[in-house]
Design an enzyme around this catalytic site. Structure first.
Site, mmCIF file in Angstrom:
data_model
loop_
_atom_site.group_PDB
_atom_site.id
_atom_site.type_symbol
_atom_site.label_atom_id
_atom_site.label_comp_id
_atom_site.label_asym_id
_atom_site.label_seq_id
_atom_site.Cartn_x
_atom_site.Cartn_y
_atom_site.Cartn_z
ATOM 1 N N ASP A 218 0.820 -1.026 0.026
ATOM 2 C CA ASP A 218 0.041 -0.029 0.122
ATOM 3 C C ASP A 218 1.143 1.097 -0.119
ATOM 4 O O ASP A 218 1.890 1.207 0.789
ATOM 5 C CB ASP A 218 -0.945 -0.137 1.297
ATOM 6 C CG ASP A 218 -1.951 1.054 1.163
ATOM 7 O OD1 ASP A 218 -2.198 1.493 0.011
ATOM 8 O OD2 ASP A 218 -2.687 1.202 2.285
ATOM 9 N N ASN B 49 -9.843 -2.415 -7.184
ATOM 10 C CA ASN B 49 -8.960 -1.557 -8.080
ATOM 11 C C ASN B 49 -9.511 -1.430 -9.443
ATOM 12 O O ASN B 49 -9.203 -0.405 -10.233
ATOM 13 C CB ASN B 49 -7.566 -1.993 -8.134
ATOM 14 C CG ASN B 49 -6.797 -2.007 -6.837
ATOM 15 O OD1 ASN B 49 -5.883 -2.918 -6.689
ATOM 16 N ND2 ASN B 49 -7.152 -1.144 -5.829
#
Length: 310
Positions: free
Chosen positions: A33, A81
């Site tokens: 991340d 995503n």
């Protein structure tokens, strides 16, 4: 702090951490991340962050090899995503294709017998990504010394749901009796190839959540979790070693807890359970503080009292 001094301090810290680590988890899973935030902080675009993060991915493969990790899973592209802008995803897909083919051709991958696999709903990905995945998997299919799982179009709940549906279909077809459904029936339907239980999850970028990542293999196995603030492109070997140290501390705590529970049960349970508890105490005795460790005479006395009670 001047750069050269910072580097010397970091190197010394890495050496200290390395001396403190006595073992390694078998399977490490990483939530990579912070690529986009890293890039924004430097005035770049998302693609710049993803490319910088890809360099860290190459480093962590080396670090895993150095300490003896046998399986690494990287949370590379989640089902959520897909909601990002098309131009951002297209650039990321191009980078994935480039890196998958590069890894599959890398000399060190073949020297270390690294097997590359994709997990997730790969069919949702563009054709060029599917082709790159197929190429990487085929080039490394015969290897088993180290496994690199790339989680693509991945969602943990979705994977579990598909596995349960597969079990239900087998029951409807008369191939499986409901009363005989076991853990293996779920695991066999989660992925094409076995995935080891996860020992340690690492998440970079500051968020303290596991984001639906490997719920069956991690949460069910009570994996250790290490959250750290550096964005993925900034993640260092020292950060990695701190994560390994977190795993070791959790393992030590688990062994100590098991030993204490088993010791408390001795003399208060039936003979078959007594044998199992006695075995646990013997295995994990050294993990207890000195003041809590029973000697052999105490254990034998508990055995005798248990037999008399029966």
């Amino acid at each position: 702090m001047k750069r050269w001094l910072r580097q010397r301090v970091d190197a010394a810290y890495e050496r200290l951490l390395s001396r403190e680590i006595s073992g390694a988890p078998t399977h490490v899973a990483v939530i990579q991340d912070g690529n986009r935030r890293y890039s924004r902080k430097r005035g770049g675009n998302a693609h710049d962050g993803h490319r910088a993060g890809a360099e860290t991915t190459e480093h962590i493969l080396e670090w895993c090899h150095d300490i003896g990790v046998e399986e690494l899973t990287l949370y590379t592209f989640s089902t959520e995503n897909f909601e990002r802008p098309d131009e951002e995803n297209e650039a990321l897909f191009d980078l994935l294709c480039e890196k998958l083919r590069k890894f599959a051709q890398a000399k060190r991958v073949h020297e270390n017998e690294v097997r590359i696999r994709a997990i997730g709903d790969v069919e949702r990905l563009p054709e060029q990504v599917r082709d790159a995945v197929a190429y990487a998997e085929e080039e490394t299919r015969g290897y088993d010394q180290f496994v690199l799982n790339i989680a693509l179009a991945y969602g943990g709940r979705a994977q579990l749901l598909e596995a349960v549906r597969g079990v239900a279909d087998s029951v409807d077809a008369g191939e499986l009796e409901p009363s005989k459904i076991d853990v293996e029936d779920i695991e066999d339907r989660l992925y094409d190839q076995p995935v080891r239980d996860v020992d340690l999850i690492i998440r970079t970028g500051g968020d303290e959540r596991t984001s639906n990542f490997l719920p069956w293999h991690a949460n069910g196995n009570e994996a250790a979790v290490f959250f750290c603030t550096p964005y993925w492109p900034e993640f260092s070997k020292a950060d990695f070693l701190r994560g390994i140290r977190t795993y070791e501390h959790r393992e030590e705590s688990w062994r100590r807890t098991r030993a204490r529970r088993a010791l408390a049960l001795l003399g208060a349970i039936s003979e078959p359970e007594l044998v199992e508890a006695h075995s646990i105490v013997e295995r994990f005795r050294d993990s207890l503080p000195s003041a809590e460790r029973p000697d052999t005479g105490d254990l034998e006395a508990n055995d005798s009292s248990g037999q008399i009670a029966d």
